[in-house]
Design a protein around this motif. Structure first.
Motif, short mmCIF file in Angstrom:
data_model
loop_
_atom_site.label_atom_id
_atom_site.label_comp_id
_atom_site.label_asym_id
_atom_site.label_seq_id
_atom_site.Cartn_x
_atom_site.Cartn_y
_atom_site.Cartn_z
N PHE A 193 83.56 96.64 107.75
CA PHE A 193 84.92 96.61 108.32
C PHE A 193 86.07 96.61 107.44
CE2 PHE A 193 88.90 94.08 109.31
CZ PHE A 193 88.90 95.52 110.76
N ALA A 194 86.01 96.22 106.31
CA ALA A 194 86.39 96.09 104.97
C ALA A 194 86.47 97.16 104.44
CB ALA A 194 85.67 95.14 103.75
N GLN A 195 85.63 98.17 104.48
CA GLN A 195 85.64 99.85 104.49
C GLN A 195 86.46 100.92 104.58
OE1 GLN A 195 81.66 101.47 103.47
NE2 GLN A 195 82.19 103.44 103.89
N PHE A 196 86.45 100.43 106.41
CA PHE A 196 87.11 100.67 107.59
C PHE A 196 88.42 100.71 106.88
CE2 PHE A 196 89.05 100.57 110.85
CZ PHE A 196 88.94 102.05 112.22
N SER A 197 88.99 99.03 106.88
CA SER A 197 90.06 98.92 107.20
C SER A 197 90.90 99.43 105.45
CB SER A 197 90.29 97.00 107.05
OG SER A 197 90.16 96.79 105.94
N ALA A 198 90.03 99.99 104.81
CA ALA A 198 91.04 100.49 103.92
C ALA A 198 91.51 102.05 103.90
CB ALA A 198 89.94 100.28 102.63
N ASN A 199 90.30 102.73 104.89
CA ASN A 199 90.61 103.81 105.15
C ASN A 199 89.90 104.28 106.48
OD1 ASN A 199 91.78 106.19 104.74
ND2 ASN A 199 89.65 107.21 104.00
N PRO A 200 90.69 103.99 107.18
CA PRO A 200 90.91 103.45 108.71
C PRO A 200 91.29 105.59 109.35
CG PRO A 200 92.93 102.60 108.44
CD PRO A 200 92.47 103.46 107.47
N ALA A 201 90.06 106.57 108.90
CA ALA A 201 90.46 107.55 108.55
C ALA A 201 90.09 108.09 110.85
CB ALA A 201 89.91 108.64 107.42
N THR A 202 90.49 107.48 111.60
CA THR A 202 89.76 107.94 112.58
C THR A 202 90.96 109.10 113.16
OG1 THR A 202 91.61 106.46 113.93
CG2 THR A 202 89.64 105.11 113.63
N ARG A 203 89.69 110.07 114.17
CA ARG A 203 90.68 110.97 115.11
C ARG A 203 92.02 110.29 116.14
NH1 ARG A 203 86.47 114.92 117.47
NH2 ARG A 203 84.61 114.86 116.31
N GLN A 204 92.48 111.41 115.97
CA GLN A 204 94.14 111.06 117.19
C GLN A 204 93.48 110.07 118.23
OE1 GLN A 204 96.89 114.00 117.43
NE2 GLN A 204 98.20 113.06 118.47
N GLY A 205 94.05 109.18 118.91
CA GLY A 205 93.98 108.75 119.77
C GLY A 205 92.69 108.09 120.14
N ALA A 206 91.75 107.91 118.76
CA ALA A 206 90.78 106.86 119.35
C ALA A 206 90.35 106.07 119.56
CB ALA A 206 89.81 106.79 117.30
N ARG A 207 89.26 105.63 120.80
CA ARG A 207 89.50 103.83 120.93
C ARG A 207 88.07 103.79 120.80
NH1 ARG A 207 93.53 104.13 126.13
NH2 ARG A 207 93.79 106.01 125.66
N LEU A 208 88.53 102.39 121.39
CA LEU A 208 86.45 101.86 121.00
C LEU A 208 86.48 100.89 121.97
CD1 LEU A 208 84.62 100.26 119.80
CD2 LEU A 208 85.58 98.83 118.36
N HIS A 209 85.56 100.83 123.12
CA HIS A 209 85.48 99.88 124.11
C HIS A 209 84.46 98.91 123.62
CE1 HIS A 209 85.26 98.38 127.87
NE2 HIS A 209 84.19 99.19 128.37
N LEU A 210 84.29 97.89 123.75
CA LEU A 210 83.70 96.33 123.14
C LEU A 210 83.32 95.95 124.85
CD1 LEU A 210 85.30 95.18 120.92
CD2 LEU A 210 83.02 96.18 119.90
N SER A 211 82.18 95.64 125.18
CA SER A 211 81.94 95.20 126.13
C SER A 211 80.42 93.56 126.16
CB SER A 211 81.52 96.07 127.44
OG SER A 211 80.28 96.32 127.49
N CYS A 212 80.72 92.91 127.28
CA CYS A 212 79.17 91.99 126.84
C CYS A 212 79.45 91.31 128.82
CB CYS A 212 79.82 91.11 126.30
SG CYS A 212 80.11 89.57 126.70
N GLY A 213 77.84 90.42 129.35
CA GLY A 213 77.53 90.63 130.28
C GLY A 213 78.54 89.02 130.05
#
Length: 293
Positions: A193-213
């Motif tokens: 996560f630390a690596q990502f936060s330094a360079n969050p080069a996501t695609r335009q309109g990127a989405r993350l869906h997290l779920s659990c029961g």
């Protein structure tokens, strides 16, 4: 009574291909669902899935049932690629532990007597296999929309989705992590996560869906109350804290400058860690092949 003229049931429009990884020499079973008809102008949307043996039938049927009624379901046709192992079983526990576990990983006692030790830490090699071998083969055969690519995983697979997002954020536009094992190995995923936060080069309109029961929270399933292992299960829930870590991850991502990815968390009523799987697969289909966001 006996059945006559029986034959194996097949998943419609789906083939499988045993593919040897150029990285680790291991054989993977890659299932590919091809949509009927002509592709859209920009190619088909595509959903990649881990634990391919366990999910391919559910995913294909969920998509076929809904895509035939797009006005009511908001689901279009698309390609489904699920990556598993050359076995008739739903899982290969030993290999998935290695493939889906973020590095550096650890070594654990065998699952069963007289079997190898369990190792984690191979997620980078597996991700390289998906990106470097599976994707090019699929794209050589089928017209794929480069802007509509999704990745789904459950449990360790959900952890792998987060690892892929944090290390190669431009690889997919939709990320679907069901029951992600964020707690695993003292939340080792946080280093990425630390690596990502330094360079969050996501695609335009990127989405993350997290779920659990619902029964992955602090709530014990009714059928476990009063069971001999009730106390043990309560302790495991306290360690995994799947809902807590999911909401925490969403908050951390939302706090990043310019919000590089939209995140939502869904708790499915009445589901436990394993019963969640078909529900989460259906949700992945709905998100990956949505006509309107």
């Amino acid at each position: 009574m006996t059945f006559h003229n029986s034959s194996n049931a097949l998943v419609g429009n789906t083939t499988f291909h045993d593919l040897v990884s150029g990285g680790n020499g291991q054989t993977y079973r890659v299932f590919v669902y091809r949509p009927p008809g002509e592709a859209p102008e920009h190619g088909w949307p595509i959903l990649y899935m881990t634990d391919g043996n366990a999910v391919i039938g559910t995913a294909v049927d969920a998509m076929r049932a809904q895509a035939n009624y797009p006005g009511g379901t908001n689901v279009s046709h698309g390609i489904i690629v699920s990556i598993g192992y050359p076995t008739d079983a739903a899982y290969d526990p030993l290999r998935r532990s290695w493939d889906l576990g973020p590095p550096p990983g650890k070594t654990y006692p065998p699952f069963f007597a007289n079997t190898p030790e369990v190792r984690t830490g191979g997620a980078e090699a597996f991700l390289s296999f998906v990106e470097g071998q599976v994707k090019p083969l699929v794209e050589a055969e089928l017209p794929v929309d480069p802007e509509r690519q999704a990745l789904f995983g459950h449990s360790f697979g959900g952890l792998f989705v987060l690892y892929a997002l944090f290390t190669r954020p431009a690889s997919f536009s939709t990320w679907l992590a069901a029951s992600p094992s964020i707690y695993w190995e003292d939340c080792a995923i946080n280093a990425f996560f630390a690596q990502f936060s330094a360079n969050p080069a996501t695609r335009q309109g990127a989405r993350l869906h997290l779920s659990c029961g619902e029964y992955e929270t602090d709530r014990l399933a009714p059928f476990h109350k009063g069971a001999a292992d009730e106390a043990e299960r309560i302790e495991k829930l306290k360690i995994a804290r799947t809902d807590h870590y999911a909401f925490e991850m969403a908050e951390r991502l939302h706090a990043l400058p310019n919000r590089p990815i939209a995140v939502d968390v869904e708790i499915h009523p009445g589901e436990n860690h394993m019963s969640l799987l078909p529900v989460a697969v259906n949700r992945a289909v709905q998100r990956a092949f949505a006509i309107r966001k």
